[in-house]
Design a protein around this motif. Sequence first.
Motif, PDB file in Angstrom:
ATOM      1  N   SER A  97       0.820  -1.208   0.000  1.00  0.00           N
ATOM      2  CA  SER A  97       0.000   0.000   0.000  1.00  0.00           C
ATOM      3  C   SER A  97       0.858   1.265   0.000  1.00  0.00           C
ATOM      4  O   SER A  97       0.638   2.184  -0.796  1.00  0.00           O
ATOM      5  N   LYS A  98       1.843   1.312   0.874  1.00  0.00           N
ATOM      6  CA  LYS A  98       2.661   2.515   1.008  1.00  0.00           C
ATOM      7  C   LYS A  98       3.608   2.722  -0.165  1.00  0.00           C
ATOM      8  O   LYS A  98       3.816   3.851  -0.615  1.00  0.00           O
ATOM      9  N   TYR A  99       4.195   1.642  -0.659  1.00  0.00           N
ATOM     10  CA  TYR A  99       5.242   1.769  -1.674  1.00  0.00           C
ATOM     11  C   TYR A  99       4.820   1.251  -3.051  1.00  0.00           C
ATOM     12  O   TYR A  99       5.646   1.136  -3.951  1.00  0.00           O
ATOM     13  N   GLY A 100       3.537   0.978  -3.230  1.00  0.00           N
ATOM     14  CA  GLY A 100       3.034   0.424  -4.484  1.00  0.00           C
ATOM     15  C   GLY A 100       3.300   1.291  -5.700  1.00  0.00           C
ATOM     16  O   GLY A 100       3.306   0.800  -6.823  1.00  0.00           O
ATOM     17  N   ARG A 101       3.548   2.570  -5.480  1.00  0.00           N
ATOM     18  CA  ARG A 101       3.832   3.461  -6.617  1.00  0.00           C
ATOM     19  C   ARG A 101       5.204   3.191  -7.220  1.00  0.00           C
ATOM     20  O   ARG A 101       5.521   3.663  -8.304  1.00  0.00           O
ATOM     21  N   TYR A 102       6.030   2.447  -6.490  1.00  0.00           N
ATOM     22  CA  TYR A 102       7.340   2.074  -7.005  1.00  0.00           C
ATOM     23  C   TYR A 102       7.224   0.769  -7.791  1.00  0.00           C
ATOM     24  O   TYR A 102       6.295   0.007  -7.612  1.00  0.00           O
ATOM     25  N   SER A 103       8.166   0.515  -8.604  1.00  0.00           N
ATOM     26  CA  SER A 103       8.191  -0.688  -9.411  1.00  0.00           C
ATOM     27  C   SER A 103       8.167  -1.944  -8.534  1.00  0.00           C
ATOM     28  O   SER A 103       8.722  -1.966  -7.439  1.00  0.00           O
ATOM     29  N   GLY A 104       7.535  -2.984  -9.043  1.00  0.00           N
ATOM     30  CA  GLY A 104       7.546  -4.275  -8.363  1.00  0.00           C
ATOM     31  C   GLY A 104       8.961  -4.786  -8.131  1.00  0.00           C
ATOM     32  O   GLY A 104       9.191  -5.593  -7.239  1.00  0.00           O
ATOM     33  N   THR A 105       9.904  -4.276  -8.902  1.00  0.00           N
ATOM     34  CA  THR A 105      11.304  -4.638  -8.717  1.00  0.00           C
ATOM     35  C   THR A 105      11.767  -4.305  -7.305  1.00  0.00           C
ATOM     36  O   THR A 105      12.613  -4.993  -6.743  1.00  0.00           O
ATOM     37  N   TYR A 106      11.190  -3.250  -6.723  1.00  0.00           N
ATOM     38  CA  TYR A 106      11.565  -2.838  -5.370  1.00  0.00           C
ATOM     39  C   TYR A 106      10.605  -3.383  -4.312  1.00  0.00           C
ATOM     40  O   TYR A 106      11.019  -3.724  -3.216  1.00  0.00           O
ATOM     41  N   VAL A 107       9.320  -3.412  -4.631  1.00  0.00           N
ATOM     42  CA  VAL A 107       8.327  -3.809  -3.642  1.00  0.00           C
ATOM     43  C   VAL A 107       8.325  -5.316  -3.410  1.00  0.00           C
ATOM     44  O   VAL A 107       8.280  -5.770  -2.260  1.00  0.00           O
ATOM     45  N   GLU A 108       8.365  -6.087  -4.459  1.00  0.00           N
ATOM     46  CA  GLU A 108       8.259  -7.545  -4.298  1.00  0.00           C
ATOM     47  C   GLU A 108       9.344  -8.151  -3.406  1.00  0.00           C
ATOM     48  O   GLU A 108       9.055  -9.028  -2.596  1.00  0.00           O
ATOM     49  N   PRO A 109      10.609  -7.697  -3.489  1.00  0.00           N
ATOM     50  CA  PRO A 109      11.601  -8.241  -2.553  1.00  0.00           C
ATOM     51  C   PRO A 109      11.266  -7.938  -1.088  1.00  0.00           C
ATOM     52  O   PRO A 109      11.646  -8.691  -0.192  1.00  0.00           O
ATOM     53  N   MET A 110      10.520  -6.852  -0.837  1.00  0.00           N
ATOM     54  CA  MET A 110      10.176  -6.486   0.543  1.00  0.00           C
ATOM     55  C   MET A 110       9.068  -7.356   1.126  1.00  0.00           C
ATOM     56  O   MET A 110       8.864  -7.364   2.340  1.00  0.00           O
TER      57      MET A 110
END
Length: 125
Positions: A97-110
């Motif tokens: 929710s908070k970081y969804g505006r960033y690419s999945g490249t960054y969110v998915e590892p989190m």
Amino acid sequence: MTTWTSDELNRIATTDELEMAPLRGDGTPRTAVPIWVVREGDDLYVRSYRGIDGSWWRTARGSHEGHIRSGGVDKDVTFVEEGDPGLNDRLDNAYRSKYGRYSGTYVEPMVADTARATTLRLVPR
């Protein structure tokens, strides 16, 4: 135990990054690194993007103490390891929710199992 004030929670939770400086075994702080932070209820949580290979996380796990700076809040903290699957599911949603505006490249590892295994609750001291 010290708790976060409502103002501190809001200020930290609304910023994108938190500066994290875990203490080394000799009590000296590591150089601060920027990391993502999410809020769940009245608590703040962080994870290592690199999983257990993250050097800041290994230091934090070793000492369980450090210093954070974010949103004008400057605090010494204790790191509490969290492994509850239900909590981690809620934190996954918070990261998306908070970081969804960033690419999945960054969110998915989190939200991957490797990052979930590094979940730390920040407790103010």
